[in-house]
Scaffold this motif. Structure first.
Motif, short mmCIF file in Angstrom:
data_model
loop_
_atom_site.label_atom_id
_atom_site.label_comp_id
_atom_site.label_asym_id
_atom_site.label_seq_id
_atom_site.Cartn_x
_atom_site.Cartn_y
_atom_site.Cartn_z
N SER A 222 -25.19 -3.32 -10.88
CA SER A 222 -24.28 -2.73 -11.86
C SER A 222 -24.43 -1.22 -11.94
O SER A 222 -23.53 -0.52 -12.42
N SER A 223 -25.58 -0.70 -11.46
CA SER A 223 -25.81 0.75 -11.52
C SER A 223 -25.39 1.46 -10.24
O SER A 223 -25.48 2.69 -10.17
N VAL A 224 -24.95 0.71 -9.23
CA VAL A 224 -24.56 1.31 -7.96
C VAL A 224 -23.23 2.03 -8.12
O VAL A 224 -22.26 1.45 -8.62
N ARG A 225 -23.18 3.27 -7.67
CA ARG A 225 -21.99 4.08 -7.87
C ARG A 225 -21.05 4.09 -6.65
O ARG A 225 -19.85 4.25 -6.80
N ASP A 226 -21.61 3.94 -5.44
CA ASP A 226 -20.74 3.96 -4.26
C ASP A 226 -20.45 2.54 -3.79
O ASP A 226 -20.69 1.58 -4.52
N GLY A 227 -19.94 2.40 -2.57
CA GLY A 227 -19.44 1.11 -2.13
C GLY A 227 -20.44 0.20 -1.46
O GLY A 227 -20.11 -0.94 -1.11
N THR A 228 -21.69 0.65 -1.23
CA THR A 228 -22.66 -0.18 -0.54
C THR A 228 -24.01 -0.15 -1.26
O THR A 228 -24.35 0.81 -1.93
N ALA A 229 -24.76 -1.23 -1.08
CA ALA A 229 -26.11 -1.31 -1.61
C ALA A 229 -26.94 -2.18 -0.67
O ALA A 229 -26.40 -3.01 0.07
N GLU A 230 -28.26 -1.97 -0.69
CA GLU A 230 -29.15 -2.73 0.20
C GLU A 230 -30.33 -3.27 -0.59
O GLU A 230 -31.06 -2.51 -1.24
N LEU A 231 -30.50 -4.58 -0.54
CA LEU A 231 -31.69 -5.21 -1.09
C LEU A 231 -32.69 -5.35 0.05
O LEU A 231 -32.42 -6.04 1.04
N VAL A 232 -33.82 -4.69 -0.07
CA VAL A 232 -34.86 -4.73 0.96
C VAL A 232 -35.84 -5.85 0.61
O VAL A 232 -36.36 -5.90 -0.51
N CYS A 233 -36.08 -6.74 1.56
CA CYS A 233 -36.99 -7.85 1.31
C CYS A 233 -37.99 -7.96 2.45
O CYS A 233 -37.85 -7.34 3.50
N HIS A 234 -39.02 -8.76 2.24
CA HIS A 234 -40.08 -8.95 3.24
C HIS A 234 -40.43 -10.43 3.35
O HIS A 234 -41.56 -10.82 3.06
N PRO A 235 -39.46 -11.26 3.75
CA PRO A 235 -39.73 -12.71 3.80
C PRO A 235 -40.47 -13.11 5.07
O PRO A 235 -40.11 -14.04 5.75
N ALA A 236 -41.52 -12.35 5.41
CA ALA A 236 -42.25 -12.62 6.64
C ALA A 236 -43.74 -12.45 6.37
O ALA A 236 -44.14 -11.59 5.61
N PHE A 237 -44.54 -13.27 7.02
CA PHE A 237 -45.98 -13.17 6.88
C PHE A 237 -46.58 -12.94 8.25
O PHE A 237 -46.15 -13.50 9.25
N SER A 238 -47.57 -12.08 8.31
CA SER A 238 -48.09 -11.67 9.60
C SER A 238 -49.57 -11.40 9.52
O SER A 238 -50.18 -11.45 8.45
N GLY A 239 -50.15 -11.10 10.68
CA GLY A 239 -51.56 -10.73 10.71
C GLY A 239 -51.84 -9.52 9.85
O GLY A 239 -52.88 -9.42 9.20
N TYR A 240 -50.90 -8.58 9.81
CA TYR A 240 -51.08 -7.39 8.99
C TYR A 240 -51.11 -7.74 7.51
O TYR A 240 -51.75 -7.05 6.72
N ASP A 241 -50.39 -8.79 7.13
CA ASP A 241 -50.30 -9.12 5.71
C ASP A 241 -51.64 -9.50 5.11
O ASP A 241 -51.83 -9.43 3.90
N THR A 242 -52.58 -9.94 5.96
CA THR A 242 -53.88 -10.32 5.43
C THR A 242 -54.62 -9.12 4.85
O THR A 242 -55.57 -9.28 4.10
#
Length: 289
Positions: A222-242
């Motif tokens: 609702s606060s987005v003023r222009d025509g696009t928005a991006e939801l950044v997610c991290h639905p991945a688990f990896s060796g780095y995540d430990t």
């Protein structure tokens, strides 16, 4: 009325092949519209091949990584980016060297050339560019990375994704995010001058604070003023995540659970946004389309 688009992009793709199954399900259901591939990740090659087979025409991008793991180039060619072990410094040490002007932007440019070049060799369409810890938006790095991205056919870039909560002014980490976002707004002009399009307001859902994520998502839109928005997610688990704190691992598990149980129509009902990959959005908005 101008169409408004939401991109839901999965970062860190390729860190682990084990993340491929849930991520593929989210892509095929249309919940995740794009994936940012980590060029120096251990499983990125297998990840790209498998995702291309199971998910037709996936919306892929380059997740430039200058802070974790090992560089693609020999350590002696990117000396200011690595420690004595030849591996990247981690974000805190990287940022400290950048802010004290001991990080050589030529090293960053050389490694960025190698990482974008490797992804181009996969012969899959690359749509967007972003980076691990948003380092592509730091002054001195943005100037060269924006041109490298343009030369590799990238058309979209992320303008920022630091999770900033305006009501949390007493949170020192939150103030750091605000400062980083200010840098990002300045550096975004480099990408615009190179002809790349911003992916709109980028944000994350903080599951440590957002107990009602769907409501928080709608409030953010609702606060987005222009025509696009991006939801950044991290639905991945990896060796780095430990290496991540337990609370951060739990946040990612909660995020994955939310996305797997989400319905695209329910997410956007009444928001005025359409969930769409960047590639399709580009074609819709092309002159004469």
């Amino acid at each position: 009325m101008t169409e408004r688009f939401l991109f839901i992009n999965a970062d860190d793709a390729g860190f682990s092949i084990e993340s491929l199954d849930p991520l593929t399900r989210l892509v095929n259901r249309g919940i995740v519209t794009g994936c940012s591939l980590v060029p120096n990740a251990p499983d990125v090659d297998a990840f790209v091949r498998s995702l291309s087979k199971t998910s037709p025409d996936p919306d892929l991008g380059v997740h430039l990584n200058l802070t974790e793991g090992a560089p693609l180039l020999p350590a002696e060619k990117v000396r200011s980016l690595v420690g004595e072990d030849g591996r990247f410094l981690g974000f805190r040490r990287f940022f400290f060297k950048w802010i004290t002007r001991r990080l050589d932007p030529r090293d960053a440019a050389r490694e960025a050339e190698a990482q974008f070049g490797k992804m181009s060799d996969f012969a899959v369409p690359l749509i967007h560019a972003d980076s691990h810890h948003n380092v592509h938006l730091l002054p001195g790095i943005a100037e060269t990375v924006s041109e490298i991205a343009r030369k590799n056919g990238i058309t979209w870039f992320r303008s920022s994704s630091a999770p900033f909560h305006p009501l949390s002014w007493t949170d020192t980490k939150n103030l750091g995010y605000a400062a980083y976002n200010s840098l990002a707004r300045f550096s975004a002009n480099c990408y615009r001058r190179s002809g790349l399009r911003p992916g709109g307001a980028a944000f994350q859902l903080d599951f440590k604070k957002d107990t009602r994520p769907l409501l928080s998502l709608r409030r953010a839109l609702s606060s987005v003023r222009d025509g696009t928005a991006e939801l950044v997610c991290h639905p991945a688990f990896s060796g780095y995540d430990t290496k991540l704190p337990r609370r951060e691992l739990q946040r990612r598990k909660d995020e994955l659970e939310f996305l797997l149980g989400a319905d695209a129509g329910a997410i956007l009902d009444g928001t005025g946004f359409t969930l769409s990959p960047r590639g399709k959005t580009t074609r819709r908005q092309a002159p004469g389309a």
